[in-house]
Scaffold this motif. Sequence first.
Motif, PDB file in Angstrom:
ATOM      1  N   SER A  75      -5.176   3.473  -3.342  1.00 37.98           N
ATOM      2  CA  SER A  75      -5.928   3.094  -2.138  1.00 37.98           C
ATOM      3  C   SER A  75      -5.828   4.229  -1.132  1.00 37.98           C
ATOM      4  O   SER A  75      -4.782   4.859  -1.001  1.00 37.98           O
ATOM      5  N   ASP A  76      -6.920   4.478  -0.445  1.00 34.29           N
ATOM      6  CA  ASP A  76      -6.973   5.520   0.580  1.00 34.29           C
ATOM      7  C   ASP A  76      -7.519   4.928   1.861  1.00 34.29           C
ATOM      8  O   ASP A  76      -8.492   4.169   1.840  1.00 34.29           O
ATOM      9  N   ALA A  99      -9.018   1.482  -5.708  1.00 29.57           N
ATOM     10  CA  ALA A  99      -9.436   1.656  -7.099  1.00 29.57           C
ATOM     11  C   ALA A  99      -8.715   0.641  -7.969  1.00 29.57           C
ATOM     12  O   ALA A  99      -7.486   0.530  -7.918  1.00 29.57           O
ATOM     13  N   LEU A 100      -9.492  -0.112  -8.789  1.00 28.91           N
ATOM     14  CA  LEU A 100      -8.937  -1.120  -9.685  1.00 28.91           C
ATOM     15  C   LEU A 100      -9.257  -0.758 -11.124  1.00 28.91           C
ATOM     16  O   LEU A 100     -10.394  -0.386 -11.453  1.00 28.91           O
ATOM     17  N   GLY A 118     -20.046   3.016 -17.998  1.00 29.84           N
ATOM     18  CA  GLY A 118     -19.825   4.411 -17.638  1.00 29.84           C
ATOM     19  C   GLY A 118     -18.782   4.617 -16.555  1.00 29.84           C
ATOM     20  O   GLY A 118     -18.848   5.598 -15.819  1.00 29.84           O
ATOM     21  N   VAL A 119     -17.826   3.698 -16.458  1.00 30.01           N
ATOM     22  CA  VAL A 119     -16.785   3.830 -15.428  1.00 30.01           C
ATOM     23  C   VAL A 119     -15.426   3.500 -16.028  1.00 30.01           C
ATOM     24  O   VAL A 119     -15.326   2.777 -17.021  1.00 30.01           O
ATOM     25  N   ASP A 120     -14.393   4.077 -15.448  1.00 33.17           N
ATOM     26  CA  ASP A 120     -13.018   3.709 -15.798  1.00 33.17           C
ATOM     27  C   ASP A 120     -12.415   2.779 -14.757  1.00 33.17           C
ATOM     28  O   ASP A 120     -11.611   1.913 -15.074  1.00 33.17           O
ATOM     29  N   TYR A 121     -12.790   3.006 -13.480  1.00 32.83           N
ATOM     30  CA  TYR A 121     -12.254   2.206 -12.386  1.00 32.83           C
ATOM     31  C   TYR A 121     -13.379   1.566 -11.592  1.00 32.83           C
ATOM     32  O   TYR A 121     -14.494   2.089 -11.519  1.00 32.83           O
ATOM     33  N   VAL A 122     -13.061   0.442 -10.993  1.00 37.52           N
ATOM     34  CA  VAL A 122     -13.981  -0.237 -10.088  1.00 37.52           C
ATOM     35  C   VAL A 122     -13.451  -0.047  -8.672  1.00 37.52           C
ATOM     36  O   VAL A 122     -12.267  -0.297  -8.407  1.00 37.52           O
ATOM     37  N   PHE A 165       0.833  -1.198   0.000  1.00 42.86           N
ATOM     38  CA  PHE A 165       0.000   0.000   0.000  1.00 42.86           C
ATOM     39  C   PHE A 165       0.875   1.258   0.000  1.00 42.86           C
ATOM     40  O   PHE A 165       2.003   1.232   0.466  1.00 42.86           O
ATOM     41  N   PRO A 166       0.374   2.376  -0.520  1.00 47.00           N
ATOM     42  CA  PRO A 166      -0.974   2.604  -1.061  1.00 47.00           C
ATOM     43  C   PRO A 166      -1.159   2.081  -2.480  1.00 47.00           C
ATOM     44  O   PRO A 166      -2.261   1.912  -2.934  1.00 47.00           O
TER      45      PRO A 166
END
Length: 686
Positions: free
Chosen positions: A39-40, A60-61, A74-78, A27-28
């Motif tokens: 990652s937060d 974020a993946l 409609g998304v770039d990241y999951v 991480f992060p």
Amino acid sequence: MVQKYQSPVRVYKHPFELVMAAYERRFPTCHLIPMFVASDVVNEETSEDGSTIRVERRCALDVDAPRLLKRIAGVDYVYFIQKNTLNRKERTLHIESHNETFSNRVIIHETCCYSVHPENEDWTCFEQSASLDIKSFFGFESTVEKIAMKQYASSIKKGKEIIEFYLRELEDDGITHMPRWSPFSCSLSIPSILFSSLTDKLDADYIKRYLGDLTPLQESCLIRLRKWLQETHKGKIPKDEHILRFLRARDFNMDKAREILCQSLTWRKQHQVDYLLETWSSPQVLQDYYTGGWHHHDRDGRPLYILRLGQMDTKGLVRALGEESLLRHVLSINEEGLRRCEENTKVFGRPISCWTCLVDLEGLNMRHLWRPGVKALLRIIEVVEANYPETLGRLLILRAPRVFPVLWTLVSPFIDENTRKKFLIYAGNDYQGPGGLVDYIDKEIIPDFLGGECMCEVPEGGLVPKSMYRTPEELENEDVRLWTETIYQSASIFKGAPHELLIEIIDASSVITWDFDVCKGDVVFNIYHSKRAPQPPRKDPLGTHGITSPGGNNVQLIDKSWTLGQDYSMVESPLTCKEGESVQGSHITRWPGFYILQWKFYNMPACSATNLPRVDDVLATLQVSSHKCKVMYYTEVLGSEDFSSKDFLLSRFAQSSNTSYSSTIIVLPDKTIKIPFLLRSSVQKP
């Protein structure tokens, strides 16, 4: 339909604590997992005793999905939510993850567990399982399931490689062991100019306010080095600013920075540098003839130190004071510089970790190249470079004469390359034009002797009168005294002749604190209480005490005729201390009266059967020089009025436990006091 997945149990042939250190390095972000973008930490909780830590992260993946599917979705990241529960007492880490994105259409739930191998406590097991429930996904349910299976299979295969990669990285950093958790392994440290509380977290505001701009790699190096110090270094932990100086000095090479930092911490303890500003008083000859002093600050807010080296009689100062006194004075300047940097950080609202030095060379000539003086200068440079790296922000050398290249040739090899890059050298009056002094110092504070209007209080120097010179023998004795004259006292301990210290207590519930280093041999430390005062030691060698002082710094107070349990009583269990150990502790007094701190020669168990008569024992002690121990100690008594009942209970609990403690800080309405509990650590022998 719900799809379930279970990975085989993986075994790491490494202890749980080391595997956790490797896991935290993911991480992060992790370059070994390209799809793991960021990652937060959104929440973090720690139990009262520090045994359990709960961390919640939002990750974020960048899922490897067809562009068309991403566009439809409609998304770039999951985004996933990951909840970790680390139980350091039970040595387990439980991880639960679920998707935040599309949670109304797809439910992904994953659980992982790190635990100790049931047959080998130095190995770690890892288990992983997941479930996938696709309710609807724009008609692409089958495609999403295949993608999810592919991603999961890839992560299972990659997971072990990642941990093993970071385990190798730890080994490359010199970290091959991590201590197990104990109930009191998360004590507080003592704050001072260099030392602060232990915390593993660096937030963006703190970094910007106190440390400046750091890359993720630099921040990681700082956290890792500080964490290593917390877990391995026995003593006070430097502030982040100080650790950062050593990292910068070695271009963030962890191994090199750790080595020089640990050497410096040992040096500071040996020579009591932390107390230098409180204990050092400049001799009058330095006040009159040392041509240096602090003078406002430069344009960047850095403290400004002015040194009129050309006006200084270096030969006279060395002949009058000696090398060590000059070195002590320079160290006090550096310590004062650290303090001023901390003050200016608060004043200007931005991190200021170094200062500017202005050196005026007008008057420099061949007499400054006197060989013993150059030798003293080189030694001072060596000590400062080793223990105060990256504290010099800029060095302005003005009015450099023709002889300067000779001096520069002598000293430059001893100056670090990074430090040399900060030197700006002006010959003659070149400093007065464009690109000169006004670019770095406000015109209003340029000293009068450099053509400015600001009065400077730096002494003008001059020749030190020869009447103030000392003989070589006097200088040698003075140099020895300077490095041994601290707030600590030394004592010799002989077999049959303990060293004892008397402390009179007026009010019950006062606190006796102590700090001592065992420099030579092994000793037993005891504390006794008596209602009556021991008689002062007799000077005749066979007086009341049988013997008095085989060494000039050995004092015995307990009369040989006294009986333990009648005339005096033991109030603490005996503590055996080995050579090289440093021991700090405290005792809250239950009764007024006289308390005796005793350091006694430690007899090896194998020799316990030999019972020599007292006189023979005395003669053996005097004749066998190897039967000698040495300690350096410092004690202090804190009054009972400084403590509330809560503080009293806290301190008593610390005393009654066999577990090692470090110091704690108690803040009262009008003061802050330190109670050092029992703490043992290895130190380098003086």
